[in-house]
Design an enzyme around this catalytic site. Structure first.
Site, mmCIF file in Angstrom:
data_model
loop_
_atom_site.group_PDB
_atom_site.id
_atom_site.type_symbol
_atom_site.label_atom_id
_atom_site.label_comp_id
_atom_site.label_asym_id
_atom_site.label_seq_id
_atom_site.Cartn_x
_atom_site.Cartn_y
_atom_site.Cartn_z
ATOM 1 N N GLY A 151 0.450 -5.057 0.639
ATOM 2 C CA GLY A 151 -0.671 -5.131 -0.309
ATOM 3 C C GLY A 151 -0.255 -5.701 -1.660
ATOM 4 N N ALA B 159 0.868 -1.178 0.000
ATOM 5 C CA ALA B 159 0.000 0.000 0.000
ATOM 6 C C ALA B 159 0.903 1.226 0.000
ATOM 7 C CB ALA B 159 -0.885 -0.013 1.234
ATOM 8 N N GLU C 144 3.653 -5.438 7.267
ATOM 9 C CA GLU C 144 2.764 -4.452 7.910
ATOM 10 C C GLU C 144 3.027 -4.300 9.399
ATOM 11 O OE1 GLU C 144 1.804 -6.594 5.604
ATOM 12 O OE2 GLU C 144 0.335 -5.678 4.264
ATOM 13 N N GLU D 220 -0.456 -9.331 -1.147
ATOM 14 C CA GLU D 220 -1.892 -9.639 -1.089
ATOM 15 C C GLU D 220 -2.495 -9.670 -2.494
ATOM 16 O OE1 GLU D 220 -3.998 -8.363 2.708
ATOM 17 O OE2 GLU D 220 -2.719 -6.631 2.311
HETATM 18 N N1 COA Z 1 4.590 3.281 -0.539
HETATM 19 C C1 COA Z 1 5.018 4.475 -1.018
HETATM 20 N N2 COA Z 1 6.239 4.659 -1.537
HETATM 21 C C2 COA Z 1 7.064 3.592 -1.579
HETATM 22 C C3 COA Z 1 6.694 2.321 -1.099
HETATM 23 C C4 COA Z 1 5.379 2.194 -0.556
HETATM 24 N N3 COA Z 1 4.924 1.030 -0.077
HETATM 25 N N4 COA Z 1 7.727 1.468 -1.257
HETATM 26 C C5 COA Z 1 8.713 2.181 -1.833
HETATM 27 N N5 COA Z 1 8.320 3.455 -2.022
HETATM 28 C C6 COA Z 1 9.087 4.567 -2.612
HETATM 29 C C7 COA Z 1 10.211 5.000 -1.669
HETATM 30 O O1 COA Z 1 9.701 5.900 -0.690
HETATM 31 C C8 COA Z 1 11.167 5.659 -2.636
HETATM 32 O O2 COA Z 1 10.699 6.943 -2.928
HETATM 33 P P1 COA Z 1 11.761 8.201 -2.986
HETATM 34 O O3 COA Z 1 12.685 7.847 -4.109
HETATM 35 O O4 COA Z 1 10.872 9.377 -3.261
HETATM 36 O O5 COA Z 1 12.446 8.219 -1.674
HETATM 37 C C9 COA Z 1 11.015 4.809 -3.895
HETATM 38 O O6 COA Z 1 9.776 4.106 -3.761
HETATM 39 C C10 COA Z 1 12.118 3.780 -4.041
HETATM 40 O O7 COA Z 1 12.171 3.015 -2.844
HETATM 41 P P2 COA Z 1 13.526 2.850 -1.993
HETATM 42 O O8 COA Z 1 13.131 2.579 -0.581
HETATM 43 O O9 COA Z 1 14.466 3.965 -2.244
HETATM 44 O O10 COA Z 1 14.107 1.521 -2.669
HETATM 45 P P3 COA Z 1 15.038 0.444 -1.977
HETATM 46 O O11 COA Z 1 15.523 -0.450 -3.075
HETATM 47 O O12 COA Z 1 16.062 1.087 -1.121
HETATM 48 O O13 COA Z 1 14.057 -0.391 -1.007
HETATM 49 C C11 COA Z 1 12.039 -1.559 -0.422
HETATM 50 C C12 COA Z 1 13.013 -1.123 -1.551
HETATM 51 C C13 COA Z 1 10.837 -2.212 -1.074
HETATM 52 C C14 COA Z 1 12.750 -2.545 0.519
HETATM 53 C C15 COA Z 1 11.620 -0.312 0.397
HETATM 54 O O14 COA Z 1 11.169 0.676 -0.510
HETATM 55 C C16 COA Z 1 10.498 -0.562 1.378
HETATM 56 O O15 COA Z 1 10.739 -1.153 2.423
HETATM 57 N N6 COA Z 1 9.260 -0.136 1.048
HETATM 58 C C17 COA Z 1 8.123 -0.260 1.913
HETATM 59 C C18 COA Z 1 7.600 -1.674 1.866
HETATM 60 C C19 COA Z 1 6.411 -1.824 2.819
HETATM 61 O O16 COA Z 1 6.511 -1.655 4.018
HETATM 62 N N7 COA Z 1 5.265 -2.207 2.237
HETATM 63 C C20 COA Z 1 4.058 -2.448 2.994
HETATM 64 C C21 COA Z 1 3.251 -1.204 3.152
HETATM 65 S S1 COA Z 1 1.774 -1.534 4.098
#
Ligand code: COA
Length: 219
Positions: free
Chosen positions: A111, A66, A134, A114
């Site tokens: 999500g 999400a 989450e 999911e």
């Molecule tokens: N929602 C909104 N933005 C997200 C996102 C999410 N779930 N997941 C990644 N992004 C955005 C990041 O904020 C970043 O934006 P920015 O460049 O403006 O800072 C961009 O996508 C790239 O992500 P980044 O974190 O820089 O990539 P990474 O390779 O270092 O890490 C992940 C990748 C997936 C490990 C990391 O982005 C992450 O942990 N995301 C959240 C995952 C999560 O908790 N999902 C469940 C949500 S309920």
């Protein structure tokens, strides 16, 4: 079909839908959920479409969850509405009368996992990471993935994934039964097309009957 957050190619029997927000790793905001719902509703009513392939744009993520930038500011009432919209979309896909294949081409988190779990078949690239993180945000999976994962891998393994929030790699996801197959990233599209091509040629009534029978067995 024109969308802001999706690309949809439905010119033949294989419809290809991609969540297209690569700068947010294809995260699901409210608008994207609504667009996916519209797209699947349209594809359901298109008799020329026999199978749907769902992937994330780019080569880094299927869907990274999400959209955190949106959900962090939601009131409880808004959060409830967001969950309901997500649940309705996941049910529409799970109940779809044509096979839906998730091409898990990278992160499938929260999500995003999911969404993949609502699809009927899942092929993953060997670079994929799958998980329900989450709990690390102080919330729980809200789109029906907790039940779908538990049905797929059993309650103990599902609980471990949800309570630790730790993702698993593609090989582990395969051994747990979360995905059907793992292939190298550069082979994923070809393998998905091959599978989709076969399904597109199968008798639609038989396909519909099998999807329905399995769904009824899960109810
Ligand atoms: N929602 C909104 N933005 C997200 C996102 C999410 N779930 N997941 C990644 N992004 C955005 C990041 O904020 C970043 O934006 P920015 O460049 O403006 O800072 C961009 O996508 C790239 O992500 P980044 O974190 O820089 O990539 P990474 O390779 O270092 O890490 C992940 C990748 C997936 C490990 C990391 O982005 C992450 O942990 N995301 C959240 C995952 C999560 O908790 N999902 C469940 C949500 S309920």
């Amino acid at each position: 079909m024109d969308f802001e957050n999706l690309t949809v190619d439905a010119t033949g029997p294989i419809a290809r839908v991609a969540v297209d927000r690569p700068k947010r790793l294809n995260a699901l905001n409210h608008a994207t959920i609504a667009e996916l719902d519209d797209a699947f509703r349209a594809l359901a009513g298109d008799p020329a479409v026999r199978v749907v392939v769902l992937r994330g744009a780019g080569d880094k993520a299927f869907v990274a969850g999400a959209d955190i930038t949106e959900i962090r500011d939601q009131s409880p009432v808004e959060a409830r509405g967001f969950s309901r919209a997500g649940q309705a979309l996941m049910s529409r896909i799970a109940d779809f009368e044509k096979p839906v294949i998730a091409a898990v081409n990278g992160y499938a988190l929260g999500g995003g996992l999911e969404l993949a779990l609502a699809c009927h078949l899942r092929l993953a690239s060997d670079t994929a990471q799958l998980g329900l993180p989450e709990i690390k945000l102080g919330i729980m999976p809200g789109f029906g993935g907790s039940q779908r994962l538990a049905r797929l891998v059993g309650p103990a393994r599902a609980l471990e994934l949800m309570l630790t929030g730790e993702p698993v790699d593609a090989a582990t996801a395969l051994s747990l039964g979360i995905v059907n197959h793992v292939v190298s990233a550069d082979q994923l599209d070809d393998r998905v097309e091959e599978l989709a091509g076969g399904l597109a040629q199968a008798a639609p009534e038989a396909v519909r009957g099998i999807l329905q029978a399995v769904r009824q067995g899960l109810d």
